[in-house]
Design an enzyme around this catalytic site. Structure first.
Site, PDB file in Angstrom:
ATOM      1  N   GLU A   1      -7.468  -7.703  -5.328  1.00  0.00           N
ATOM      2  CA  GLU A   1      -8.074  -7.690  -6.651  1.00  0.00           C
ATOM      3  C   GLU A   1      -7.030  -7.566  -7.729  1.00  0.00           C
ATOM      4  OE1 GLU A   1     -11.134  -4.614  -6.696  1.00  0.00           O
ATOM      5  OE2 GLU A   1     -11.590  -5.210  -4.614  1.00  0.00           O
TER       6      GLU A   1
ATOM      7  N   CYS B   1      -3.803  -5.172 -14.091  1.00  0.00           N
ATOM      8  CA  CYS B   1      -3.699  -4.261 -12.947  1.00  0.00           C
ATOM      9  C   CYS B   1      -3.541  -5.116 -11.698  1.00  0.00           C
ATOM     10  CB  CYS B   1      -4.987  -3.426 -12.880  1.00  0.00           C
ATOM     11  SG  CYS B   1      -5.074  -2.364 -11.438  1.00  0.00           S
TER      12      CYS B   1
ATOM     13  N   CYS C   1      -4.985  -0.686   2.522  1.00  0.00           N
ATOM     14  CA  CYS C   1      -4.132   0.482   2.284  1.00  0.00           C
ATOM     15  C   CYS C   1      -4.259   1.409   3.480  1.00  0.00           C
ATOM     16  CB  CYS C   1      -4.592   1.193   1.011  1.00  0.00           C
ATOM     17  SG  CYS C   1      -3.546   2.587   0.518  1.00  0.00           S
TER      18      CYS C   1
ATOM     19  N   CYS D   1      -7.033   8.003   1.277  1.00  0.00           N
ATOM     20  CA  CYS D   1      -7.707   8.865   0.289  1.00  0.00           C
ATOM     21  C   CYS D   1      -9.221   8.740   0.507  1.00  0.00           C
ATOM     22  CB  CYS D   1      -7.329   8.458  -1.136  1.00  0.00           C
ATOM     23  SG  CYS D   1      -5.564   8.609  -1.475  1.00  0.00           S
TER      24      CYS D   1
ATOM     25  N   CYS E   1     -11.645   6.563  -1.889  1.00  0.00           N
ATOM     26  CA  CYS E   1     -11.170   5.241  -2.325  1.00  0.00           C
ATOM     27  C   CYS E   1     -11.682   4.123  -1.421  1.00  0.00           C
ATOM     28  CB  CYS E   1      -9.644   5.253  -2.340  1.00  0.00           C
ATOM     29  SG  CYS E   1      -8.926   3.671  -2.823  1.00  0.00           S
TER      30      CYS E   1
ATOM     31  N   CYS F   1     -11.649  -0.876  -7.932  1.00  0.00           N
ATOM     32  CA  CYS F   1     -10.984  -0.037  -6.943  1.00  0.00           C
ATOM     33  C   CYS F   1     -11.259  -0.498  -5.505  1.00  0.00           C
ATOM     34  CB  CYS F   1     -11.417   1.420  -7.083  1.00  0.00           C
ATOM     35  SG  CYS F   1     -10.982   2.135  -8.647  1.00  0.00           S
TER      36      CYS F   1
HETATM   37  N1  SAH Z   1      -2.047   3.788  -4.238  1.00  0.00           N
HETATM   38  C1  SAH Z   1      -1.775   4.029  -5.619  1.00  0.00           C
HETATM   39  C2  SAH Z   1      -2.355   3.013  -6.581  1.00  0.00           C
HETATM   40  C3  SAH Z   1      -3.735   2.478  -6.340  1.00  0.00           C
HETATM   41  S1  SAH Z   1      -5.170   3.361  -6.812  1.00  0.00           S
HETATM   42  C4  SAH Z   1      -2.224   5.416  -6.002  1.00  0.00           C
HETATM   43  O1  SAH Z   1      -2.802   6.097  -5.176  1.00  0.00           O
HETATM   44  O2  SAH Z   1      -1.935   5.843  -7.109  1.00  0.00           O
HETATM   45  C5  SAH Z   1      -5.169   3.585  -8.540  1.00  0.00           C
HETATM   46  C6  SAH Z   1      -5.843   4.892  -8.943  1.00  0.00           C
HETATM   47  O3  SAH Z   1      -7.258   4.842  -8.738  1.00  0.00           O
HETATM   48  C7  SAH Z   1      -5.337   6.086  -8.180  1.00  0.00           C
HETATM   49  O4  SAH Z   1      -5.166   7.170  -9.054  1.00  0.00           O
HETATM   50  C8  SAH Z   1      -6.484   6.352  -7.222  1.00  0.00           C
HETATM   51  O5  SAH Z   1      -6.468   7.655  -6.722  1.00  0.00           O
HETATM   52  C9  SAH Z   1      -7.667   6.040  -8.088  1.00  0.00           C
HETATM   53  N2  SAH Z   1      -8.917   5.787  -7.378  1.00  0.00           N
HETATM   54  C10 SAH Z   1      -9.095   5.303  -6.133  1.00  0.00           C
HETATM   55  N3  SAH Z   1     -10.408   5.229  -5.825  1.00  0.00           N
HETATM   56  C11 SAH Z   1     -11.066   5.647  -6.923  1.00  0.00           C
HETATM   57  C12 SAH Z   1     -12.449   5.784  -7.233  1.00  0.00           C
HETATM   58  N4  SAH Z   1     -13.386   5.474  -6.354  1.00  0.00           N
HETATM   59  N5  SAH Z   1     -12.777   6.248  -8.451  1.00  0.00           N
HETATM   60  C13 SAH Z   1     -11.813   6.559  -9.363  1.00  0.00           C
HETATM   61  N6  SAH Z   1     -10.511   6.447  -9.132  1.00  0.00           N
HETATM   62  C14 SAH Z   1     -10.135   6.006  -7.918  1.00  0.00           C
END
Ligand code: SAH
Length: 345
Positions: free
Chosen positions: A89, A102, A109, A113, A116, A334
């Protein structure tokens, strides 16, 4: 096959010369590629050379598989298909101060997390530098807009694909289009501590965005498995190092998840920890309302809770903003476009 889009202007010039062409031809080819033209569209390149190029060089831009444009704010979300069929994306956001894109750095990944969508089906592979750059070129060409800034906040962990990330940063900020200054680029990480230190040593004035999402190790390890490897103490140590090497302020991302990390007491603990650990260095906290992903079972904090969280941070001497949600009428972000595509929905 040579990955010609991963080359700088000087390297394309050398490559042209190695094919028995003039350096000037190299400059022409480079200029066309950076504007997203196919070899067949390079009007001032002789047909025989275009033929030679397509036989020797691998140059294929991502293909726009899906595209959604927000009626509210003009945000454009793309699902881009790479040459092997993998999809990532990328999102074009329009702000008063310019357009920010972005981009994704990996197909999937492996950081795990728990909130995510991008990590739900694991990591398939790293993107090459040209595949990351290709997102910028294709989005600019498709939208007709200039891309003024880039955030590496799409699918994937940029610092888990370190070599490609650094190469991409050099390409996107180097000679030729799109020529985006490193000061207009943010690299977001979940906290791959040794690579934060490496990035600090590259001498690149990018903004580091650290996905913190917690005010202590027990909350963070629960939400983000990476924290079991490198805890908050080590992470903030690397952040101090990054600031001391680059002079660039760290931006901490904090996604508010109802009942997990969003209490007022948590906000006070976060402020205290950041002030102690960052010891006088400038700090900014970006609060984000969770984008709810059905598979994870988490819900977003209410806007009132976010406002209170921000107020408690400010009262305790830490700058905070609640991030405006762009493209909220497009029900996907995301990693959710890719996820749906994988599920065949
Ligand atoms: N891997 C990197 C960049 C990708 S995610 C990182 O972890 O920073 C970009 C941002 O979106 C990160 O801060 C991540 O924690 C956040 N993120 C992921 N899933 C999300 C969600 N469902 N709602 C809000 N933020 C989210």
């Amino acid at each position: 096959m040579t990955d010609i889009l991963s080359m700088t202007k000087a390297e394309v010039r050398e490559y042209a010369v190695s094919l028995g062409e003039s350096a000037f031809r190299g400059d022409q080819i480079f200029g066309w590629m950076r504007r997203g033209a196919e070899f067949s569209e390079m009007k001032n390149i002789p047909a025989a050379l275009r033929e030679k190029l397509s036989e020797n060089a691998d140059y294929r831009l991502p293909h726009i598989a899906e595209k959604y444009t927000s009626k509210i704010d003009g945000t454009v979300k793309y699902l881009m298909e790479l040459t092997d069929g993998e999809c990532v994306e990328c999102v074009l956001m329009k702000y008063e101060h310019g357009n920010t894109l972005c981009v994704s750095s990996q197909a999937g990944c492996r950081m795990g997390c728990t909130f995510c969508a991008s990590t739900l089906s694991g990591r398939v592979r790293n993107l090459t530098p040209s595949e990351i750059l290709g997102q910028v070129i294709v989005a600019a060409r498709d939208s007709g807009e200039r891309v003024d800034g880039v955030v590496m906040m799409g699918i994937g962990e940029p610092l888990d694909n370190y070599e490609s990330t650094v190469r991409f940063l050099r390409l996107v900020s180097g000679e030729g289009e799109p020529g985006i200054g490193l000061r207009h680029i943010s690299v977001s990480t979940c906290g791959v501590v040794p690579r934060i230190r490496d990035l600090a040593d590259e001498g690149m004035p990018v903004t580091l965005s650290v996905s913190l999402h917690a005010y202590d190790d027990s909350v963070r390890s629960h939400l983000m498995p990476v924290n079991r490897k490198w805890g908050i103490g080590e992470l903030l140590g690397a952040c101090r190092y990054f600031f001391d090497q680059t002079g660039r302020r760290i931006s901490f991302e904090y996604t508010l998840i109802a009942g997990e990390n969003d209490s007022a007491a948590g906000a006070a603990a976060l402020a205290k920890m950041l002030r102690r650990e960052m010891a006088g260095r400038p700090v900014h906290v970006n609060l984000i309302l969770l984008n709810e992903v059905r598979e994870t079972g988490y819900t977003s904090s209410a806007r009132a809770a976010a406002k209170e969280f921000a107020a408690v941070l400010e009262q305790n001497g830490v700058n905070a903003t609640i991030r405006r949600r762009l493209g909220s009428d497009i029900d996907a972000s995301c990693g959710q476009l890719r996820l749906r595509h994988l599920e065949g929905a």
